[in-house]
Design a protein around this motif. Sequence first.
Motif, PDB file in Angstrom:
ATOM      1  N   ASN A  55       0.841  -1.194   0.000  1.00 34.13           N
ATOM      2  CA  ASN A  55       0.000   0.000   0.000  1.00 34.13           C
ATOM      3  C   ASN A  55       0.878   1.247   0.000  1.00 34.13           C
ATOM      4  OD1 ASN A  55      -1.480   2.267   1.605  1.00 34.13           O
ATOM      5  ND2 ASN A  55      -3.124   0.883   0.913  1.00 34.13           N
ATOM      6  N   PHE A  56       0.692   2.111  -1.002  1.00 34.68           N
ATOM      7  CA  PHE A  56       1.551   3.286  -1.139  1.00 34.68           C
ATOM      8  C   PHE A  56       1.427   4.225   0.061  1.00 34.68           C
ATOM      9  CE2 PHE A  56       1.911   1.992  -5.549  1.00 34.68           C
ATOM     10  CZ  PHE A  56       3.176   2.434  -5.898  1.00 34.68           C
ATOM     11  N   ASN A  57       0.183   4.482   0.488  1.00 37.11           N
ATOM     12  CA  ASN A  57      -0.007   5.414   1.604  1.00 37.11           C
ATOM     13  C   ASN A  57       0.628   4.895   2.894  1.00 37.11           C
ATOM     14  OD1 ASN A  57      -1.428   7.371   0.123  1.00 37.11           O
ATOM     15  ND2 ASN A  57      -3.386   6.292   0.410  1.00 37.11           N
ATOM     16  N   ARG A  58       0.405   3.598   3.188  1.00 35.52           N
ATOM     17  CA  ARG A  58       0.944   3.032   4.415  1.00 35.52           C
ATOM     18  C   ARG A  58       2.472   2.967   4.365  1.00 35.52           C
ATOM     19  NH1 ARG A  58      -1.281  -1.954   4.474  1.00 35.52           N
ATOM     20  NH2 ARG A  58      -3.282  -0.950   4.808  1.00 35.52           N
ATOM     21  N   ALA A 111       4.460   4.928   2.612  1.00 35.16           N
ATOM     22  CA  ALA A 111       4.978   6.297   2.720  1.00 35.16           C
ATOM     23  C   ALA A 111       4.936   6.774   4.166  1.00 35.16           C
ATOM     24  CB  ALA A 111       4.167   7.226   1.821  1.00 35.16           C
ATOM     25  N   GLU A 112       3.860   6.435   4.868  1.00 36.79           N
ATOM     26  CA  GLU A 112       3.736   6.834   6.276  1.00 36.79           C
ATOM     27  C   GLU A 112       4.823   6.177   7.122  1.00 36.79           C
ATOM     28  OE1 GLU A 112       0.455   6.423   9.881  1.00 36.79           O
ATOM     29  OE2 GLU A 112      -0.185   6.221   7.786  1.00 36.79           O
ATOM     30  N   SER A 126       6.218  11.589   1.786  1.00 33.44           N
ATOM     31  CA  SER A 126       4.904  11.746   1.172  1.00 33.44           C
ATOM     32  C   SER A 126       4.658  10.621   0.173  1.00 33.44           C
ATOM     33  CB  SER A 126       4.807  13.098   0.460  1.00 33.44           C
ATOM     34  OG  SER A 126       5.674  13.143  -0.657  1.00 33.44           O
ATOM     35  N   GLN A 127       3.355  10.380  -0.105  1.00 36.08           N
ATOM     36  CA  GLN A 127       3.013   9.331  -1.079  1.00 36.08           C
ATOM     37  C   GLN A 127       3.536   9.649  -2.482  1.00 36.08           C
ATOM     38  OE1 GLN A 127       0.363   9.478  -3.604  1.00 36.08           O
ATOM     39  NE2 GLN A 127       0.954   7.412  -4.279  1.00 36.08           N
ATOM     40  N   THR A 146       6.028   7.259  -4.739  1.00 30.63           N
ATOM     41  CA  THR A 146       5.687   6.875  -6.115  1.00 30.63           C
ATOM     42  C   THR A 146       6.794   7.270  -7.085  1.00 30.63           C
ATOM     43  OG1 THR A 146       3.328   7.157  -5.648  1.00 30.63           O
ATOM     44  CG2 THR A 146       3.995   7.172  -7.964  1.00 30.63           C
TER      45      THR A 146
END
Length: 296
Positions: free
Chosen positions: A17-20, A22-23, A28-29, A33
């Motif tokens: 998962n990109f958001n998770r 990145a967190e 940042s997402q 990416t």
Amino acid sequence: MNTKQIECILELAQTHNFNRAAENLCISQPTLTYQIKEVEKEVRFQIFERSGKGAELTPAGSQFCTTLRRLKKELDIAIEQGQNFSRKFKNDITVGMPVRSCLYLLPQAIKIFSKKYKDISITPQFNGFYHPESFLKGAQDVFFTFDDEMKHVPDIKVFNLYKSKIYLLTKKNDSLAKKKKAYIKDLEGKTLMVGGGSPPALRRLQQKIISSVKIDYFNSPDHETTMTNIASDRGICLTPGFFNDHNGEFAWTNFDCDDYFDCKLCIHSKDKRKAVIEFVEILQKLYQENKDNLDF
């Protein structure tokens, strides 16, 4: 590809998962990416299959990540070792040897050396037999060898260390283990392990035995396999004394032969560090003092 990009790939491979990801990486997402796209552009294959549900590794990406995990682990170890070294030591002497038992007295030598040179580290490196490449390329400062293996190599100095006899290696409950000295005739009816990268002198003795008495034999690929085979009652072997780790697991019986291995230490002629010579001299003295106490 840099270390940060490796971290990005491995974290996304873990979370899918990109958001998770990145967190977890505190970025940042869009940055994540961008980094993934940059690596894919560099390696010229797709690492992740994107979808509305997240990101899954492609088959090529899965294989790629397996290698990256290993490289990341090795890199982390290298960084940690470098940090530890920089805090305590100003210099390092690397010692190349096939196996630990070849320089059984190395720990004592390090203790003696470290009392005088507290800011110089001694680093053992194990590179197997007949592989002096690291030493010849300058990656090692001191190198263990035997006989005339390095005789014709230019720009090195050679120091005598000890003479290693040939022993019969058996289990302690073997009838041959009770003998003070074993002879060729004693091996009749036994199973002898041969090969395993044996040096020329040992191969000649093995062939002499095979042609002299009725004996079974088979090839064992290396010393560790041979030791396992002996413990499994699969056979016995002849071996140089420098393989003896003195742990008492096996019986090491003197064998009746004139062959021996002239074990030596090599250094680079261009290495003018006084500490390197002193370290070699410490090892020489220790082996001289213990020649009657240890089976070489």
